[in-house]
Design a protein around this motif. Structure first.
Motif, PDB file in Angstrom:
ATOM      1  N   ALA A  80       5.692  -3.342  -0.004  1.00 27.94           N
ATOM      2  CA  ALA A  80       4.807  -4.327  -0.644  1.00 27.94           C
ATOM      3  C   ALA A  80       3.461  -4.231   0.063  1.00 27.94           C
ATOM      4  O   ALA A  80       3.391  -3.759   1.198  1.00 27.94           O
ATOM      5  CB  ALA A  80       5.384  -5.729  -0.493  1.00 27.94           C
ATOM      6  N   HIS A  81       2.399  -4.657  -0.611  1.00 27.73           N
ATOM      7  CA  HIS A  81       1.078  -4.535   0.029  1.00 27.73           C
ATOM      8  C   HIS A  81       0.608  -5.867   0.609  1.00 27.73           C
ATOM      9  O   HIS A  81       0.902  -6.933   0.071  1.00 27.73           O
ATOM     10  CB  HIS A  81       0.039  -3.933  -0.919  1.00 27.73           C
ATOM     11  N   MET A  82      -0.110  -5.767   1.727  1.00 23.95           N
ATOM     12  CA  MET A  82      -0.526  -6.969   2.470  1.00 23.95           C
ATOM     13  C   MET A  82      -1.868  -7.519   2.007  1.00 23.95           C
ATOM     14  O   MET A  82      -2.202  -8.661   2.323  1.00 23.95           O
ATOM     15  CB  MET A  82      -0.600  -6.643   3.974  1.00 23.95           C
ATOM     16  N   ALA A 110      -0.027 -14.413  -4.837  1.00 17.84           N
ATOM     17  CA  ALA A 110       1.368 -14.041  -5.155  1.00 17.84           C
ATOM     18  C   ALA A 110       1.465 -12.520  -5.293  1.00 17.84           C
ATOM     19  O   ALA A 110       2.511 -11.948  -5.002  1.00 17.84           O
ATOM     20  CB  ALA A 110       1.806 -14.720  -6.450  1.00 17.84           C
ATOM     21  N   ASP A 111       0.413 -11.899  -5.737  1.00 17.08           N
ATOM     22  CA  ASP A 111       0.248 -10.446  -5.722  1.00 17.08           C
ATOM     23  C   ASP A 111      -0.326 -10.086  -4.358  1.00 17.08           C
ATOM     24  O   ASP A 111      -1.507 -10.262  -4.127  1.00 17.08           O
ATOM     25  CB  ASP A 111      -0.692 -10.032  -6.858  1.00 17.08           C
ATOM     26  N   ASP A 112       0.434  -9.736  -3.334  1.00 12.95           N
ATOM     27  CA  ASP A 112       1.787  -9.248  -3.478  1.00 12.95           C
ATOM     28  C   ASP A 112       2.760 -10.006  -2.556  1.00 12.95           C
ATOM     29  O   ASP A 112       3.781  -9.466  -2.155  1.00 12.95           O
ATOM     30  CB  ASP A 112       1.783  -7.752  -3.177  1.00 12.95           C
ATOM     31  N   ARG A 113       2.445 -11.299  -2.272  1.00 14.96           N
ATOM     32  CA  ARG A 113       3.345 -12.055  -1.387  1.00 14.96           C
ATOM     33  C   ARG A 113       4.670 -12.332  -2.078  1.00 14.96           C
ATOM     34  O   ARG A 113       5.675 -12.613  -1.417  1.00 14.96           O
ATOM     35  CB  ARG A 113       2.694 -13.354  -0.935  1.00 14.96           C
ATOM     36  N   CYS A 143      -4.819  -2.224   1.794  1.00 15.87           N
ATOM     37  CA  CYS A 143      -5.809  -1.688   0.837  1.00 15.87           C
ATOM     38  C   CYS A 143      -5.210  -1.118  -0.450  1.00 15.87           C
ATOM     39  O   CYS A 143      -5.715  -0.124  -0.973  1.00 15.87           O
ATOM     40  CB  CYS A 143      -6.664  -0.623   1.516  1.00 15.87           C
ATOM     41  N   GLU A 144      -4.166  -1.784  -0.985  1.00 17.94           N
ATOM     42  CA  GLU A 144      -3.621  -1.348  -2.272  1.00 17.94           C
ATOM     43  C   GLU A 144      -4.604  -1.646  -3.397  1.00 17.94           C
ATOM     44  O   GLU A 144      -4.806  -0.836  -4.294  1.00 17.94           O
ATOM     45  CB  GLU A 144      -2.283  -2.061  -2.544  1.00 17.94           C
ATOM     46  N   GLU A 145      -5.214  -2.824  -3.318  1.00 16.97           N
ATOM     47  CA  GLU A 145      -6.051  -3.297  -4.425  1.00 16.97           C
ATOM     48  C   GLU A 145      -7.364  -2.527  -4.563  1.00 16.97           C
ATOM     49  O   GLU A 145      -8.060  -2.676  -5.548  1.00 16.97           O
ATOM     50  CB  GLU A 145      -6.360  -4.794  -4.254  1.00 16.97           C
ATOM     51  N   VAL A 146      -7.713  -1.746  -3.565  1.00 20.80           N
ATOM     52  CA  VAL A 146      -8.988  -1.025  -3.611  1.00 20.80           C
ATOM     53  C   VAL A 146      -8.773   0.481  -3.733  1.00 20.80           C
ATOM     54  O   VAL A 146      -9.592   1.272  -3.274  1.00 20.80           O
ATOM     55  CB  VAL A 146      -9.875  -1.366  -2.387  1.00 20.80           C
ATOM     56  N   LEU A 167       7.872  -3.606  -4.451  1.00 20.31           N
ATOM     57  CA  LEU A 167       7.956  -4.930  -5.094  1.00 20.31           C
ATOM     58  C   LEU A 167       6.546  -5.362  -5.450  1.00 20.31           C
ATOM     59  O   LEU A 167       5.818  -5.890  -4.598  1.00 20.31           O
ATOM     60  CB  LEU A 167       8.630  -5.939  -4.150  1.00 20.31           C
ATOM     61  N   ASP A 168       6.137  -5.119  -6.689  1.00 14.77           N
ATOM     62  CA  ASP A 168       4.738  -5.383  -7.052  1.00 14.77           C
ATOM     63  C   ASP A 168       4.571  -5.371  -8.568  1.00 14.77           C
ATOM     64  O   ASP A 168       3.697  -4.701  -9.094  1.00 14.77           O
ATOM     65  CB  ASP A 168       3.834  -4.321  -6.397  1.00 14.77           C
ATOM     66  N   SER A 169       5.438  -6.099  -9.272  1.00  9.56           N
ATOM     67  CA  SER A 169       5.259  -6.185 -10.717  1.00  9.56           C
ATOM     68  C   SER A 169       5.615  -7.599 -11.171  1.00  9.56           C
ATOM     69  O   SER A 169       6.202  -8.376 -10.429  1.00  9.56           O
ATOM     70  CB  SER A 169       6.138  -5.141 -11.424  1.00  9.56           C
TER      71      SER A 169
END
Ligand code: ZN
Ligand code: CA
Length: 378
Positions: A80-82, A110-113, A143-146, A167-169
């Motif tokens: 999962a991404h922080m 919540a994305d991605d907690r 840095c998943e979102e970038v 876990l990211d959907s």
């Protein structure tokens, strides 16, 4: 098996930590302290910048390992991404029955907690109940979102698992993402020619006109069921009395079929170039390949393990295809078969983002079941 109150507390604690991309250290610190407390071994790779430059983040990717308790059981990973898509300092969280949301002025995170918290709860349950499992590597990326940058920089030598689960959907929990697109992004600079718009407009070439004509002639939006394209940003111009000499556009194209992506990219390049030529302008195009598509069949072991575990805990086990990329695109391209699991997050990237507590609990049960799937104590 899941401790609902403890899981909600974990989720809320994580949502209150402000950790936009490049600033994930506080989340990594919290995770390391709490996972070491249950006997997991934590390391951080140097994706944060010790070895890479420019520095990605104030921490590396965190890899937490739970030793297996069944000899010979194969290792798997959960990831999962922080980072969050935007900052949310001082977030105001509202718990309304089953729903966790904000006051509407910030994202929730919540994305991605909704991925991280169920992983933490599942690890706690595996340890306190001594359930049978192989080695488990929990991978928390930066840095998943970038641009999936943490996953791209992840030091794979630190992983022993050969396949895993991101876990990211969005819901439903029990849905397994088996296919996601490739994406190319464009930065296009149209170079026209400046002129005084009142005195001698005929001496100018308006980059704005060229951009408008090109966008008008371009197939954009939904191209087909697995292909999309968008011009998302446009900058240019300084004053009404100057024929605009330069416009910069940012655009993207995605497809789950690499051939269709190539055709769409070709089409967009052709339209920009030929339109610019018609007007005597120039189009300078930079293309960056963001990530690779992937596609699994239901029989692939990674998918089977997720589906079979979902059924075991009473979830509606389904597969789905999505239109967005995730760290799984990178792991798959780097040789680790990875599918994405539906979690509790919805309304992501908006201030209406929310998570259902029942879905958080179901996700944690699912992670426990995936860990235990096919593993028997001798
Ligand atoms: Zn995400
Ligand atoms: Ca996201």
């Amino acid at each position: 098996m899941v401790d609902r109150d403890r899981l909600v507390e974990t989720f809320l604690t994580l949502c209150r930590i402000n950790s936009p991309a490049h600033s994930e250290a506080p989340v990594a610190d919290w995770l390391q302290a709490n996972l070491e407390a249950i006997g997991m071994t934590c390391v951080r790779d140097d994706a944060g910048g010790a070895a890479s430059s420019p520095s990605l983040s104030d921490t590396g990717n965190l890899i937490a390992t739970l030793a297996g308790n069944v000899p010979g059981a194969e290792p798997i990973f959960f990831a999962a991404h922080m980072d969050t898509v935007e900052p949310n300092p001082g977030v105001t969280i509202i718990v309304d029955g089953d729903i966790i949301k904000t006051d509407g002025t910030t994202i929730l995170g919540a994305d991605d907690r909704a991925g991280i918290a169920p992983i933490v709860e599942a690890m706690r349950v595996l340890v306190e109940r001594d359930l049978p499992h192989g080695p488990i590597e929990a991978v928390f990326t930066v840095c998943e979102e970038v641009g999936l940058l943490g996953a791209k920089a992840l030091d794979l030598k630190r992983l022993t698992a050969r396949y895993g689960f991101v876990l990211d959907s969005s819901p439903p929990v029990g849905a397994v993402v088996v296919s996601a697109p490739s994406q190319d992004s464009f930065e296009v600079t149209i170079k026209g020619r400046p002129a005084h718009a009142g005195a001698e407009p005929e001496k100018g070439i308006s980059a704005i006109e060229v951009a408008a004509a090109a966008i008008n002639a371009m197939h954009l939006g939904r191209i087909d069921h697995e292909t999309t394209a968008n011009v998302g940003v446009i900058h240019g111009g300084e004053a009404t009395n100057i024929v605009c000499p330069e416009v910069v556009m940012l655009a993207e194209a995605r497809s789950r079929d690499p051939k269709k992506l190539a055709a769409q990219v070709e089409h967009m390049m052709h339209v920009w170039k030929s339109t610019a030529a018609q007007y005597g302008a120039e189009a300078h195009i930079q293309i960056e390949h963001q990530y690779e598509a992937y596609s699994f069949g239901e029989g692939d072991p990674v998918v089977q393990r997720a589906l079979s575990a979902a059924r075991r805990v009473g979830l509606a086990a389904t597969t789905k295809s999505v239109g967005g990329g995730s760290d799984a695109n990178v792991f798959n391209a780097r040789g680790l078969p990875t599918c994405v699991l539906g979690t509790a997050m919805s309304g992501v990237h908006t201030h209406a983002e929310r998570a259902a507590i029942s879905d958080l609990c179901a996700t944690a049960e699912w992670v426990i079941a995936i860990a235990a799937e096919g593993v028997r104590k001798p």
